[in-house]
Write a protein that holds these residues in place. Sequence first.
Motif, PDB file in Angstrom:
ATOM      1  N   ILE A  89       0.878  -1.176   0.000  1.00 55.33           N
ATOM      2  CA  ILE A  89       0.000   0.000   0.000  1.00 55.33           C
ATOM      3  C   ILE A  89       0.912   1.221   0.000  1.00 55.33           C
ATOM      4  O   ILE A  89       1.864   1.282   0.793  1.00 55.33           O
ATOM      5  CB  ILE A  89      -0.875   0.048   1.286  1.00 55.33           C
ATOM      6  N   GLU A  90       0.611   2.189  -0.863  1.00 53.69           N
ATOM      7  CA  GLU A  90       1.398   3.423  -0.894  1.00 53.69           C
ATOM      8  C   GLU A  90       1.310   4.117   0.471  1.00 53.69           C
ATOM      9  O   GLU A  90       0.236   4.106   1.099  1.00 53.69           O
ATOM     10  CB  GLU A  90       0.824   4.349  -1.977  1.00 53.69           C
ATOM     11  N   SER A  91       2.433   4.703   0.890  1.00 54.64           N
ATOM     12  CA  SER A  91       2.482   5.420   2.169  1.00 54.64           C
ATOM     13  C   SER A  91       1.256   6.333   2.307  1.00 54.64           C
ATOM     14  O   SER A  91       0.955   7.107   1.396  1.00 54.64           O
ATOM     15  CB  SER A  91       3.779   6.224   2.174  1.00 54.64           C
ATOM     16  N   ASN A  92       0.574   6.238   3.445  1.00 48.78           N
ATOM     17  CA  ASN A  92      -0.730   6.892   3.562  1.00 48.78           C
ATOM     18  C   ASN A  92      -0.946   7.363   5.005  1.00 48.78           C
ATOM     19  O   ASN A  92      -1.257   6.569   5.898  1.00 48.78           O
ATOM     20  CB  ASN A  92      -1.809   5.864   3.159  1.00 48.78           C
ATOM     21  N   PRO A  93      -0.765   8.673   5.245  1.00 52.29           N
ATOM     22  CA  PRO A  93      -0.860   9.185   6.616  1.00 52.29           C
ATOM     23  C   PRO A  93      -2.238   8.969   7.258  1.00 52.29           C
ATOM     24  O   PRO A  93      -2.316   8.750   8.471  1.00 52.29           O
ATOM     25  CB  PRO A  93      -0.589  10.691   6.472  1.00 52.29           C
ATOM     26  N   ILE A  94      -3.292   9.005   6.463  1.00 48.49           N
ATOM     27  CA  ILE A  94      -4.636   8.824   7.062  1.00 48.49           C
ATOM     28  C   ILE A  94      -4.800   7.369   7.522  1.00 48.49           C
ATOM     29  O   ILE A  94      -5.268   7.090   8.627  1.00 48.49           O
ATOM     30  CB  ILE A  94      -5.759   9.219   6.077  1.00 48.49           C
ATOM     31  N   LEU A  95      -4.345   6.451   6.660  1.00 46.80           N
ATOM     32  CA  LEU A  95      -4.400   5.028   7.022  1.00 46.80           C
ATOM     33  C   LEU A  95      -3.571   4.773   8.283  1.00 46.80           C
ATOM     34  O   LEU A  95      -4.000   4.088   9.209  1.00 46.80           O
ATOM     35  CB  LEU A  95      -3.871   4.188   5.849  1.00 46.80           C
ATOM     36  N   LYS A  96      -2.376   5.371   8.307  1.00 46.78           N
ATOM     37  CA  LYS A  96      -1.485   5.175   9.450  1.00 46.78           C
ATOM     38  C   LYS A  96      -2.146   5.685  10.740  1.00 46.78           C
ATOM     39  O   LYS A  96      -2.119   5.022  11.775  1.00 46.78           O
ATOM     40  CB  LYS A  96      -0.177   5.936   9.175  1.00 46.78           C
ATOM     41  N   SER A  97      -2.758   6.867  10.652  1.00 47.31           N
ATOM     42  CA  SER A  97      -3.347   7.414  11.869  1.00 47.31           C
ATOM     43  C   SER A  97      -4.585   6.616  12.273  1.00 47.31           C
ATOM     44  O   SER A  97      -4.842   6.427  13.467  1.00 47.31           O
ATOM     45  CB  SER A  97      -3.632   8.910  11.739  1.00 47.31           C
ATOM     46  N   LEU A  98      -5.335   6.106  11.304  1.00 45.67           N
ATOM     47  CA  LEU A  98      -6.488   5.252  11.636  1.00 45.67           C
ATOM     48  C   LEU A  98      -6.010   4.007  12.394  1.00 45.67           C
ATOM     49  O   LEU A  98      -6.587   3.622  13.427  1.00 45.67           O
ATOM     50  CB  LEU A  98      -7.227   4.865  10.348  1.00 45.67           C
ATOM     51  N   VAL A  99      -4.956   3.393  11.909  1.00 47.47           N
ATOM     52  CA  VAL A  99      -4.428   2.181  12.549  1.00 47.47           C
ATOM     53  C   VAL A  99      -3.931   2.512  13.957  1.00 47.47           C
ATOM     54  O   VAL A  99      -4.201   1.780  14.916  1.00 47.47           O
ATOM     55  CB  VAL A  99      -3.298   1.570  11.689  1.00 47.47           C
ATOM     56  N   GLU A 100      -3.236   3.632  14.101  1.00 47.45           N
ATOM     57  CA  GLU A 100      -2.724   3.992  15.426  1.00 47.45           C
ATOM     58  C   GLU A 100      -3.873   4.241  16.402  1.00 47.45           C
ATOM     59  O   GLU A 100      -3.837   3.801  17.553  1.00 47.45           O
ATOM     60  CB  GLU A 100      -1.811   5.212  15.330  1.00 47.45           C
ATOM     61  N   LYS A 101      -4.910   4.949  15.924  1.00 46.44           N
ATOM     62  CA  LYS A 101      -6.070   5.218  16.792  1.00 46.44           C
ATOM     63  C   LYS A 101      -6.726   3.908  17.224  1.00 46.44           C
ATOM     64  O   LYS A 101      -7.054   3.715  18.389  1.00 46.44           O
ATOM     65  CB  LYS A 101      -7.114   6.056  16.035  1.00 46.44           C
ATOM     66  N   LEU A 102      -6.926   3.012  16.261  1.00 45.70           N
ATOM     67  CA  LEU A 102      -7.584   1.734  16.580  1.00 45.70           C
ATOM     68  C   LEU A 102      -6.772   0.950  17.599  1.00 45.70           C
ATOM     69  O   LEU A 102      -7.296   0.455  18.602  1.00 45.70           O
ATOM     70  CB  LEU A 102      -7.746   0.888  15.309  1.00 45.70           C
ATOM     71  N   ARG A 103      -5.484   0.856  17.360  1.00 46.99           N
ATOM     72  CA  ARG A 103      -4.645   0.033  18.244  1.00 46.99           C
ATOM     73  C   ARG A 103      -4.566   0.631  19.641  1.00 46.99           C
ATOM     74  O   ARG A 103      -4.617  -0.087  20.640  1.00 46.99           O
ATOM     75  CB  ARG A 103      -3.256  -0.141  17.642  1.00 46.99           C
ATOM     76  N   THR A 104      -4.430   1.960  19.718  1.00 42.28           N
ATOM     77  CA  THR A 104      -4.352   2.625  21.023  1.00 42.28           C
ATOM     78  C   THR A 104      -5.658   2.431  21.792  1.00 42.28           C
ATOM     79  O   THR A 104      -5.658   2.104  22.984  1.00 42.28           O
ATOM     80  CB  THR A 104      -4.067   4.135  20.817  1.00 42.28           C
ATOM     81  N   ASP A 105      -6.773   2.607  21.094  1.00 39.04           N
ATOM     82  CA  ASP A 105      -8.077   2.487  21.758  1.00 39.04           C
ATOM     83  C   ASP A 105      -8.359   1.034  22.147  1.00 39.04           C
ATOM     84  O   ASP A 105      -8.913   0.763  23.229  1.00 39.04           O
ATOM     85  CB  ASP A 105      -9.169   3.050  20.831  1.00 39.04           C
ATOM     86  N   LEU A 106      -7.956   0.084  21.304  1.00 42.60           N
ATOM     87  CA  LEU A 106      -8.150  -1.332  21.659  1.00 42.60           C
ATOM     88  C   LEU A 106      -7.377  -1.669  22.933  1.00 42.60           C
ATOM     89  O   LEU A 106      -7.892  -2.319  23.837  1.00 42.60           O
ATOM     90  CB  LEU A 106      -7.679  -2.240  20.515  1.00 42.60           C
ATOM     91  N   ARG A 107      -6.142  -1.180  23.000  1.00 41.94           N
ATOM     92  CA  ARG A 107      -5.330  -1.455  24.206  1.00 41.94           C
ATOM     93  C   ARG A 107      -5.977  -0.820  25.429  1.00 41.94           C
ATOM     94  O   ARG A 107      -6.094  -1.455  26.481  1.00 41.94           O
ATOM     95  CB  ARG A 107      -3.914  -0.894  24.046  1.00 41.94           C
TER      96      ARG A 107
END
Length: 166
Positions: free
Chosen positions: A85-103
């Motif tokens: 997947i081409e580098s994608n700041p929105i995707l990256k931030s979505l993943v970070e938000k999900l992982r942080t909130d899941l934890r």
Amino acid sequence: MRLFIAINFSKEVKDILLEAIDELRSQSISGNFTRPENLHLTLAFIGESENIPAIRNVIDRCAVPAFDMTVQGAGHFGDLYWVGIESNPILKSLVEKLRTDLRASGFDIEAKAFKPHITIARQLTANNPVSISVPETSMKVSRVSLMKSERINGKLTYTEVYGKKL
Ligand code: 2AM
């Protein structure tokens, strides 16, 4: 049940991935190729849980507006082959938000850095180094899915148990 959060693909992206699988298959001796209906991009792997309501809440809280994502390039981690997947700041931030909130919600999410990849084959063997070309293809990401993974009659089967429209 075994759960993960993922993005499923448009028909156009799926077609490109199927061509990549055909190209890979033609250069290999053996491999466990991803079935067309199982192609996806994992955002967070949750593992065993029955707590769908808590995960739904996480997904709802982390939702971002629909965004564009581009499939680009290919590679492998050992005998697991992927399309990138081409580098994608929105995707990256979505993943970070999900992982942080899941934890924060008590889920044990692995700390490994997120390397966005679409697995197209596992346990691949080939006589020579394989090379596949993947035309850059974009799609609008307008849904995040909570997926259940199970074996049905021996077949790895993924089913959406919750979908959040972005
Ligand atoms: P993979 O394709 O690189 O194996 C369902 O298993 C999805 O969750 C797959 O996309 C898989 O990635 C991903 N995943 C991430 N971490 C995993 C783990 N520890 N065990 C199994 N699957 C994992």
